[in-house]
Every structure is written in C-alpha cells, then in structure tokens.
Write a protein that holds these residues in place. Structure first.
Motif, PDB file in Angstrom:
ATOM      1  N   LYS A  52      59.699 -26.698  16.762  1.00 55.89           N
ATOM      2  CA  LYS A  52      61.110 -27.106  16.776  1.00 55.89           C
ATOM      3  C   LYS A  52      61.300 -28.531  16.260  1.00 55.89           C
ATOM      4  CE  LYS A  52      61.138 -28.662  21.627  1.00 55.89           C
ATOM      5  NZ  LYS A  52      60.047 -29.533  21.389  1.00 55.89           N
ATOM      6  N   ASP A  53      60.232 -29.312  16.248  1.00 61.15           N
ATOM      7  CA  ASP A  53      60.300 -30.701  15.801  1.00 61.15           C
ATOM      8  C   ASP A  53      59.934 -30.885  14.330  1.00 61.15           C
ATOM      9  OD1 ASP A  53      60.984 -32.176  18.248  1.00 61.15           O
ATOM     10  OD2 ASP A  53      59.109 -31.337  19.005  1.00 61.15           O
ATOM     11  N   ARG A  54      59.539 -29.815  13.672  1.00 58.15           N
ATOM     12  CA  ARG A  54      59.160 -29.938  12.255  1.00 58.15           C
ATOM     13  C   ARG A  54      60.322 -30.444  11.422  1.00 58.15           C
ATOM     14  NH1 ARG A  54      57.330 -24.415  10.128  1.00 58.15           N
ATOM     15  NH2 ARG A  54      59.247 -23.960  11.190  1.00 58.15           N
ATOM     16  N   THR A  55      59.965 -31.124  10.344  1.00 58.73           N
ATOM     17  CA  THR A  55      60.974 -31.622   9.412  1.00 58.73           C
ATOM     18  C   THR A  55      60.344 -31.718   8.031  1.00 58.73           C
ATOM     19  OG1 THR A  55      62.651 -33.319   9.071  1.00 58.73           O
ATOM     20  CG2 THR A  55      60.490 -34.086   9.756  1.00 58.73           C
ATOM     21  N   HIS A 156      55.199 -36.943  21.831  1.00 60.55           N
ATOM     22  CA  HIS A 156      53.903 -36.386  21.419  1.00 60.55           C
ATOM     23  C   HIS A 156      54.083 -35.365  20.297  1.00 60.55           C
ATOM     24  CE1 HIS A 156      51.262 -38.393  24.222  1.00 60.55           C
ATOM     25  NE2 HIS A 156      52.156 -38.178  25.187  1.00 60.55           N
ATOM     26  N   CYS A 157      55.122 -34.548  20.380  1.00 57.87           N
ATOM     27  CA  CYS A 157      55.366 -33.571  19.313  1.00 57.87           C
ATOM     28  C   CYS A 157      55.719 -34.268  18.000  1.00 57.87           C
ATOM     29  CB  CYS A 157      56.466 -32.583  19.705  1.00 57.87           C
ATOM     30  SG  CYS A 157      55.833 -31.147  20.605  1.00 57.87           S
ATOM     31  N   ALA A 158      56.491 -35.319  18.072  1.00 57.60           N
ATOM     32  CA  ALA A 158      56.841 -36.046  16.850  1.00 57.60           C
ATOM     33  C   ALA A 158      55.587 -36.623  16.198  1.00 57.60           C
ATOM     34  CB  ALA A 158      57.839 -37.156  17.155  1.00 57.60           C
ATOM     35  N   TRP A 159      54.709 -37.201  17.003  1.00 57.82           N
ATOM     36  CA  TRP A 159      53.468 -37.736  16.462  1.00 57.82           C
ATOM     37  C   TRP A 159      52.591 -36.628  15.895  1.00 57.82           C
ATOM     38  CZ3 TRP A 159      52.283 -42.137  14.572  1.00 57.82           C
ATOM     39  CH2 TRP A 159      52.841 -43.311  15.073  1.00 57.82           C
ATOM     40  N   GLU A 160      52.601 -35.472  16.529  1.00 55.26           N
ATOM     41  CA  GLU A 160      51.800 -34.355  16.011  1.00 55.26           C
ATOM     42  C   GLU A 160      52.327 -33.901  14.657  1.00 55.26           C
ATOM     43  OE1 GLU A 160      48.870 -31.590  15.509  1.00 55.26           O
ATOM     44  OE2 GLU A 160      48.956 -33.353  16.804  1.00 55.26           O
ATOM     45  N   VAL A 161      53.636 -33.819  14.522  1.00 50.41           N
ATOM     46  CA  VAL A 161      54.238 -33.455  13.233  1.00 50.41           C
ATOM     47  C   VAL A 161      53.859 -34.495  12.180  1.00 50.41           C
ATOM     48  CG1 VAL A 161      56.456 -33.236  12.018  1.00 50.41           C
ATOM     49  CG2 VAL A 161      56.129 -32.098  14.233  1.00 50.41           C
ATOM     50  N   VAL A 162      53.896 -35.758  12.544  1.00 49.57           N
ATOM     51  CA  VAL A 162      53.532 -36.834  11.621  1.00 49.57           C
ATOM     52  C   VAL A 162      52.041 -36.759  11.283  1.00 49.57           C
ATOM     53  CG1 VAL A 162      53.277 -39.350  11.412  1.00 49.57           C
ATOM     54  CG2 VAL A 162      55.428 -38.357  12.235  1.00 49.57           C
ATOM     55  N   ARG A 163      51.207 -36.481  12.267  1.00 56.95           N
ATOM     56  CA  ARG A 163      49.762 -36.374  12.023  1.00 56.95           C
ATOM     57  C   ARG A 163      49.474 -35.308  10.970  1.00 56.95           C
ATOM     58  NH1 ARG A 163      45.513 -33.384  13.005  1.00 56.95           N
ATOM     59  NH2 ARG A 163      46.775 -31.825  14.040  1.00 56.95           N
ATOM     60  N   VAL A 164      50.151 -34.177  11.084  1.00 57.60           N
ATOM     61  CA  VAL A 164      49.961 -33.095  10.113  1.00 57.60           C
ATOM     62  C   VAL A 164      50.446 -33.540   8.726  1.00 57.60           C
ATOM     63  CG1 VAL A 164      50.706 -30.754   9.495  1.00 57.60           C
ATOM     64  CG2 VAL A 164      49.999 -31.271  11.846  1.00 57.60           C
ATOM     65  N   GLU A 165      51.556 -34.258   8.692  1.00 58.86           N
ATOM     66  CA  GLU A 165      52.066 -34.759   7.403  1.00 58.86           C
ATOM     67  C   GLU A 165      51.093 -35.773   6.788  1.00 58.86           C
ATOM     68  OE1 GLU A 165      54.880 -35.130   4.228  1.00 58.86           O
ATOM     69  OE2 GLU A 165      54.570 -33.603   5.771  1.00 58.86           O
ATOM     70  N   ILE A 166      50.496 -36.608   7.609  1.00 56.30           N
ATOM     71  CA  ILE A 166      49.554 -37.607   7.095  1.00 56.30           C
ATOM     72  C   ILE A 166      48.288 -36.926   6.591  1.00 56.30           C
ATOM     73  CG2 ILE A 166      48.159 -39.633   7.694  1.00 56.30           C
ATOM     74  CD1 ILE A 166      51.289 -40.066   7.361  1.00 56.30           C
ATOM     75  N   ARG A 167      47.901 -35.832   7.194  1.00 52.65           N
ATOM     76  CA  ARG A 167      46.770 -35.059   6.646  1.00 52.65           C
ATOM     77  C   ARG A 167      47.089 -34.622   5.228  1.00 52.65           C
ATOM     78  NH1 ARG A 167      44.856 -30.252  10.133  1.00 52.65           N
ATOM     79  NH2 ARG A 167      43.551 -30.083   8.305  1.00 52.65           N
ATOM     80  N   ARG A 168      48.330 -34.236   5.001  1.00 55.01           N
ATOM     81  CA  ARG A 168      48.770 -33.856   3.649  1.00 55.01           C
ATOM     82  C   ARG A 168      48.620 -35.048   2.696  1.00 55.01           C
ATOM     83  NH1 ARG A 168      54.990 -32.266   2.152  1.00 55.01           N
ATOM     84  NH2 ARG A 168      54.650 -31.937  -0.035  1.00 55.01           N
ATOM     85  N   CYS A 169      48.999 -36.223   3.158  1.00 55.03           N
ATOM     86  CA  CYS A 169      48.862 -37.438   2.338  1.00 55.03           C
ATOM     87  C   CYS A 169      47.398 -37.724   2.007  1.00 55.03           C
ATOM     88  CB  CYS A 169      49.431 -38.654   3.063  1.00 55.03           C
ATOM     89  SG  CYS A 169      51.200 -38.619   3.276  1.00 55.03           S
ATOM     90  N   LEU A 170      46.542 -37.615   3.006  1.00 55.42           N
ATOM     91  CA  LEU A 170      45.123 -37.873   2.775  1.00 55.42           C
ATOM     92  C   LEU A 170      44.524 -36.855   1.809  1.00 55.42           C
ATOM     93  CD1 LEU A 170      43.954 -38.898   6.356  1.00 55.42           C
ATOM     94  CD2 LEU A 170      44.379 -40.386   4.389  1.00 55.42           C
ATOM     95  N   PHE A 171      44.975 -35.626   1.907  1.00 57.34           N
ATOM     96  CA  PHE A 171      44.527 -34.595   0.965  1.00 57.34           C
ATOM     97  C   PHE A 171      44.973 -34.970  -0.449  1.00 57.34           C
ATOM     98  CE2 PHE A 171      45.038 -30.540  -1.285  1.00 57.34           C
ATOM     99  CZ  PHE A 171      43.744 -30.058  -1.187  1.00 57.34           C
ATOM    100  N   PHE A 172      46.207 -35.437  -0.580  1.00 64.10           N
ATOM    101  CA  PHE A 172      46.739 -35.867  -1.873  1.00 64.10           C
ATOM    102  C   PHE A 172      45.909 -37.027  -2.429  1.00 64.10           C
ATOM    103  CE2 PHE A 172      49.601 -38.741  -4.203  1.00 64.10           C
ATOM    104  CZ  PHE A 172      49.941 -37.918  -5.263  1.00 64.10           C
ATOM    105  N   ILE A 173      45.576 -37.997  -1.597  1.00 62.71           N
ATOM    106  CA  ILE A 173      44.759 -39.135  -2.022  1.00 62.71           C
ATOM    107  C   ILE A 173      43.390 -38.650  -2.474  1.00 62.71           C
ATOM    108  CG2 ILE A 173      43.560 -41.212  -1.179  1.00 62.71           C
ATOM    109  CD1 ILE A 173      46.106 -41.691   0.574  1.00 62.71           C
TER     110      ILE A 173
END
Length: 182
Positions: A52-55, A156-173
């Motif tokens: 529910k917190d995804r964006t 905690h859910c917001a940070w989890e959503v951000v953590r998943v997004e940052i994994r995407r960034c690291l994959f891009f890098i």
C-alpha cells in the motif's frame, strides 16, 4: 542522531588507506556487489506487507537513455547517485529503520565508491558544464525520495519501499560500470 562512531571511524580509515589511490581506472568497488548484498540484507520487513506504500519515484528517463553518455558524464552520474544514496541513508531518521552494523558497512562501502569516483572526476576539468542536466535529474529524483519519506513519517514500510528503489539504483550503477569497462 549523528552518524555512529563506527561509521565515522570506517570513513577515516578508508580515506587514509592506500586504497584511495590517484588511479582513475574503474575499481572493482564501482558497481560493488557487496554494497548491493548489504542493502539486501538490511531488509527488516517484507515488501509484500508494504504494498500500500509503494510509489513511482520516476527514475530519470534521460539516465536510462544514457547509453550515449561519455565516460566522464557516466562517472559523474554514478558519483551523484552514490552520493545521494549515502546522504539518504546517513540521515538520523534512517538509524531507527536499519540494523546499525549493516548500515555502517553499507555507508562505508558507499563512501569508498564515492571517493574513488571523486578521484576520477578531479582529473576532468569541464565535467560540470557537460552534465548539469544529468546531475539535476539525479538530485530531483532523490529529492522526491526524501519527500516521500517525510510524507510517510519515515515509517518502516516507507524505508522498505525506498530500500527496494535504491537496489534498483545500485543495479543501474552496476550496468553503467559494466558498459564503461567494455
């Protein structure tokens, strides 16, 4: 809360070590799989409980299309992204969301990567003029992530959503690094 003593100590040790050489070749630390692994290990709650917190953080399309970037601009984009990730996870609000030991290791790895890329960028004189649009796109993207965390009161859910997004960034890098090594 300020950064933990262990993070500060790790940063001082990293910057005084021989690893901080003046060689601009792409080091193995760029696109570091250990950083990606640490971020994965930081998961505290399942992303499934936070649906529910995804964006959509709207990853900058110009970066995705950045296959045309020259080495200098690619290096600058990677540097800016890693610096923004470091800044995001260095916030005192992040300390309550993550295991401190994993966070310290993650931040130390990011700092090493940022430092290595700064060495490369120091050799370039006209980097700032070439890639201001890319840099602004990265800053806008991370500003949106910061606003999201504020809006969600750093839950905690917001940070989890951000953590998943940052994994995407690291994959891009990691993908950018692989392209530069070719």
């Amino acid at each position: 809360m300020a950064l933990s003593v262990s993070v500060l100590l790790a940063l001082v040790m990293l910057c005084s070590s021989p690893v901080c050489s003046r060689d601009c070749a792409l080091h193995p630390s760029h696109g570091n799989p250990e950083t990606f692994t640490l971020l994965s290990q930081m998961e505290k709650i399942s992303i499934l409980s936070c649906l529910k917190d995804r964006t959509d953080f709207s990853f900058p399309q110009m970066l995705v299309d950045g296959n045309k970037f020259e080495k200098t601009e690619t290096t600058l984009v990677m540097h800016e992204m890693l610096q923004q990730i470091f800044n995001l996870f260095s916030k005192s609000d992040s300390l309550v969301a993550w295991d401190e030991t994993l966070l310290d290791k993650f931040l130390a790895g990011l700092h090493q990567q940022v430092d290595d890329l700064e060495t490369c960028l120091e050799e370039e004189k006209n980097v700032e003029l070439l890639s201001e649009n890319s840099r602004l796109a990265v800053k806008r993207y991370f500003h949106g992530i910061s606003l999201y965390l504020e809006k969600k009161v750093y839950s905690h859910c917001a940070w989890e959503v951000v953590r998943v997004e940052i994994r995407r960034c690291l994959f891009f890098i990691n993908e950018l690094t692989a392209k530069l090594r070719k």
